[in-house]
Design a protein around this motif. Structure first.
Motif: not given
Length: 240
Positions: A138-142, A201-206
């Protein structure tokens, strides 16, 4: 009296209607014999780290050491609000204990897709090593502060490009794009280039990370980490 039909006009209309299919006539690629037998290495459960991000880091180091071109290039696959899938190559810019970080324009197609459906997939194709890594998450905005810190170290040309390009929008011509870049150069001449409002940008939490190692006879090794309900990672082997 009705005007006589124009044969040329009639043919033209017919050609136009059948144009797309006609354009594809004669196009054929026979790729059945295009194959390689992978035999560089194997992948065993006993040889991988308990944490998938630690294992990814190991494999990434291997890719760098092997001279893989742009080892941080990854395919980012998303789904639009209407269910249409799309994929593109983006550069991984950071790996943290939380996941995978990349930057882009929030107004781009991928940005709009992630706003509607933050679940996405990443794929690292390291062909030279006969390996690939597939990530689901799931991608969340930085946070804005993180975006600003990264933007500040980008080449100035890339900073200006972020202002010049409304990513994924229609551009009438290359000349207009270059004119927009020149306008950005003039606007920020002699000063720092700030982060555009739509850039981030995004952080993708696996939630799942799959390791794939090519093997001979197409009996490839596939090990997948899946995050359990308690937050710990489980590891299982998949049939190739």
């Amino acid at each position: 009296m009705a005007p006589a039909s124009n044969p040329a006009s009639s043919d033209s209309a017919s050609d136009s209607a059948s144009g797309p299919s006609a354009a594809g006539e004669g196009v054929h690629l026979d790729l059945a014999g295009l194959r390689e037998d992978y035999a560089r290495a194997g992948l065993d459960e006993a040889d991988v780290a308990a944490d998938p991000l630690a294992q990814f880091s190991r494999w990434f180091d291997d890719a760098v050491a092997a001279g893989v071109h742009e080892p941080n290039a990854m395919v980012v696959a998303t789904v639009d609000a209407d269910g249409t899938p799309s994929a593109r190559i983006v550069l991984l810019k950071e790996l943290t204990a939380e996941g995978f970080v990349f930057y882009t324009n929030h107004g781009s197609r991928k940005g709009a897709a992630l706003a509607a459906e933050p679940r996405c997939s990443l794929l690292f194709p390291w062909h030279d090593l006969e390996r690939q890594v597939r990530v689901e998450g799931v991608a969340e905005p930085l946070p804005r502060a993180t975006v600003e810190a990264y933007f500040a170290v980008r080449p100035r040309s890339s900073q200006l490009g972020a202002w010049a390009s409304r990513q994924s929008s229609t551009v009438p011509s290359r000349a207009e794009l270059e004119e927009s870049y020149a306008d950005a150069e003039a606007r920020f001449a002699g000063g720092e280039v700030p982060v555009p409002d739509a850039w981030g940008g995004y952080l993708v939490r696996p939630s799942a990370v799959e390791l794939w190692q090519g093997r001979t006879g197409r009996l490839h090794d596939r090990l997948v980490y899946r995050r359990r309900a308690d937050g710990a990672w489980g590891l299982e082997r998949l049939a190739p």
